[in-house]
Design a protein around this motif. Structure first.
Motif, short mmCIF file in Angstrom:
data_model
loop_
_atom_site.label_atom_id
_atom_site.label_comp_id
_atom_site.label_asym_id
_atom_site.label_seq_id
_atom_site.Cartn_x
_atom_site.Cartn_y
_atom_site.Cartn_z
N ILE A 170 6.41 17.88 9.19
CA ILE A 170 7.48 17.01 9.66
C ILE A 170 8.82 17.63 9.29
O ILE A 170 9.07 17.93 8.12
N PRO A 171 9.70 17.89 10.26
CA PRO A 171 11.01 18.50 9.97
C PRO A 171 11.80 17.62 9.00
O PRO A 171 11.85 16.40 9.14
N GLU A 172 12.45 18.24 8.03
CA GLU A 172 13.20 17.50 7.02
C GLU A 172 14.47 16.86 7.58
O GLU A 172 14.99 15.91 7.00
N ASP A 173 14.98 17.40 8.69
CA ASP A 173 16.23 16.88 9.24
C ASP A 173 16.02 15.87 10.35
O ASP A 173 16.96 15.48 11.03
N ASP A 174 14.79 15.40 10.54
CA ASP A 174 14.50 14.42 11.58
C ASP A 174 14.57 13.02 10.96
O ASP A 174 13.74 12.64 10.15
N GLU A 175 15.59 12.24 11.37
CA GLU A 175 15.80 10.91 10.79
C GLU A 175 14.73 9.90 11.19
O GLU A 175 14.62 8.84 10.58
N LEU A 176 13.97 10.22 12.22
CA LEU A 176 12.98 9.26 12.73
C LEU A 176 11.60 9.42 12.10
O LEU A 176 10.70 8.62 12.38
N GLN A 177 11.42 10.43 11.29
CA GLN A 177 10.12 10.59 10.63
C GLN A 177 10.29 11.26 9.28
O GLN A 177 11.21 12.03 9.06
N MET A 178 9.36 10.92 8.37
CA MET A 178 9.45 11.50 7.03
C MET A 178 8.08 11.55 6.37
O MET A 178 7.26 10.65 6.52
N ASP A 179 7.86 12.64 5.64
CA ASP A 179 6.65 12.84 4.86
C ASP A 179 6.91 12.32 3.44
O ASP A 179 7.74 12.85 2.72
N GLY A 187 0.84 -1.19 0.00
CA GLY A 187 0.00 0.00 0.00
C GLY A 187 0.87 1.24 0.00
O GLY A 187 1.99 1.23 0.52
N ASP A 188 0.39 2.31 -0.60
CA ASP A 188 1.18 3.54 -0.66
C ASP A 188 1.35 4.16 0.72
O ASP A 188 0.37 4.34 1.46
N VAL A 189 2.58 4.48 1.06
CA VAL A 189 2.92 5.05 2.36
C VAL A 189 3.10 6.56 2.20
O VAL A 189 3.89 7.01 1.37
N VAL A 190 2.38 7.34 3.00
CA VAL A 190 2.49 8.80 2.91
C VAL A 190 3.30 9.41 4.05
O VAL A 190 3.75 10.54 3.96
N ALA A 191 3.51 8.64 5.14
CA ALA A 191 4.33 9.15 6.24
C ALA A 191 4.78 8.00 7.13
O ALA A 191 4.06 7.00 7.29
N VAL A 192 5.98 8.15 7.69
CA VAL A 192 6.53 7.17 8.62
C VAL A 192 7.08 7.92 9.83
O VAL A 192 7.75 8.95 9.68
N LYS A 193 6.80 7.40 11.02
CA LYS A 193 7.34 8.00 12.25
C LYS A 193 7.79 6.87 13.18
O LYS A 193 6.98 6.09 13.68
#
Length: 227
Positions: free
Chosen positions: A102-111, A45-51
């Protein structure tokens, strides 16, 4: 739960029908990063965000594009073995991971909402993928190969990244794709998470994202005997 329940929502609780955020827990350390989670979950399934949870780095919240994508992920990845662990995939009561930027420099989450690498991005792709969808298998289908790359070289590429490949076979028109047999579905799932969208320097890919790795259905394998 039978496939017809997943397709038509019969006997599926309202919460599950509407849920798009999943809790994926018991992740092996190697795969506990946003890119590998995107690749692994994105098979279904398409993923739009991971945290990834800061206090539990082996757990991640994953937001899917649509409720039926989330159900496909649960149906195929819950209790799947990978990296010596057994994944647990459940619905989360979190409604969205995109309520704030979501901050771009946060390695634990991404948009990933604007990613061009969503497998189900259009109806034709979605219909084709859903038709052959199944749990992880030991055979991987690798597409988007550069013209100069043979199936043997693809096999060597996987081996260099630490995976065991028992056999390889070219497939597709003019050998533009490859089938790789790994020892078991567990290692194949790990390889898919790491090698999907892998684009080593020195090769020109038709799709700049790199290798397109997916599980090969038994139907495909019947038409391609391995040497």
């Amino acid at each position: 739960m039978c496939s017809s329940d997943l397709d038509f929502g019969m006997d599926v609780p309202i919460f599950e029908q509407r849920s798009i955020v999943l809790l994926v827990s018991n992740l092996p350390e190697e795969l506990a990063n946003v890119t590998n989670i995107f690749n692994m979950v994105g098979m279904y399934g398409d993923v739009v965000a991971v945290k990834i949870l800061r206090n539990k780095p082996d757990c991640a919240l994953v937001q899917c594009a649509k409720p039926h994508h989330a159900r496909q992920v649960r149906s195929n990845l819950d209790q799947a073995k990978v990296g010596g662990k057994k994944l647990c995939v459940s619905n989360s009561h979190v409604e969205s991971l995109l309520n704030k930027r979501i901050p771009e420099d946060d390695e634990l989450q991404m948009d990933f909402s604007n990613s061009r690498n969503h497998r189900y991005r259009n109806h034709a792709n979605a219909a084709k993928l859903t038709k052959n969808l199944g749990p992880p298998s030991s055979t991987l289908h690798v597409a988007n190969l550069p013209d100069e790359l043979s199936h043997v070289e693809v096999k060597d590429m996987f081996i260099e990244r630490g995976f065991t490949v028992k056999e390889s076979k070219e497939c597709g028109a003019n050998g533009t794709m490859a089938l790789l047999t790994l020892p078991d579905p567990e290692e194949a799932l790990r390889a898919l998470a790491v090698m999907h969208n892998y684009a080593p320097e020195g090769y020109k890919f038709k799709n700049a994202a790199g290798l397109c790795v997916s599980f090969s259905s038994s139907r495909k394998q019947e038409h391609h005997s391995f040497a």
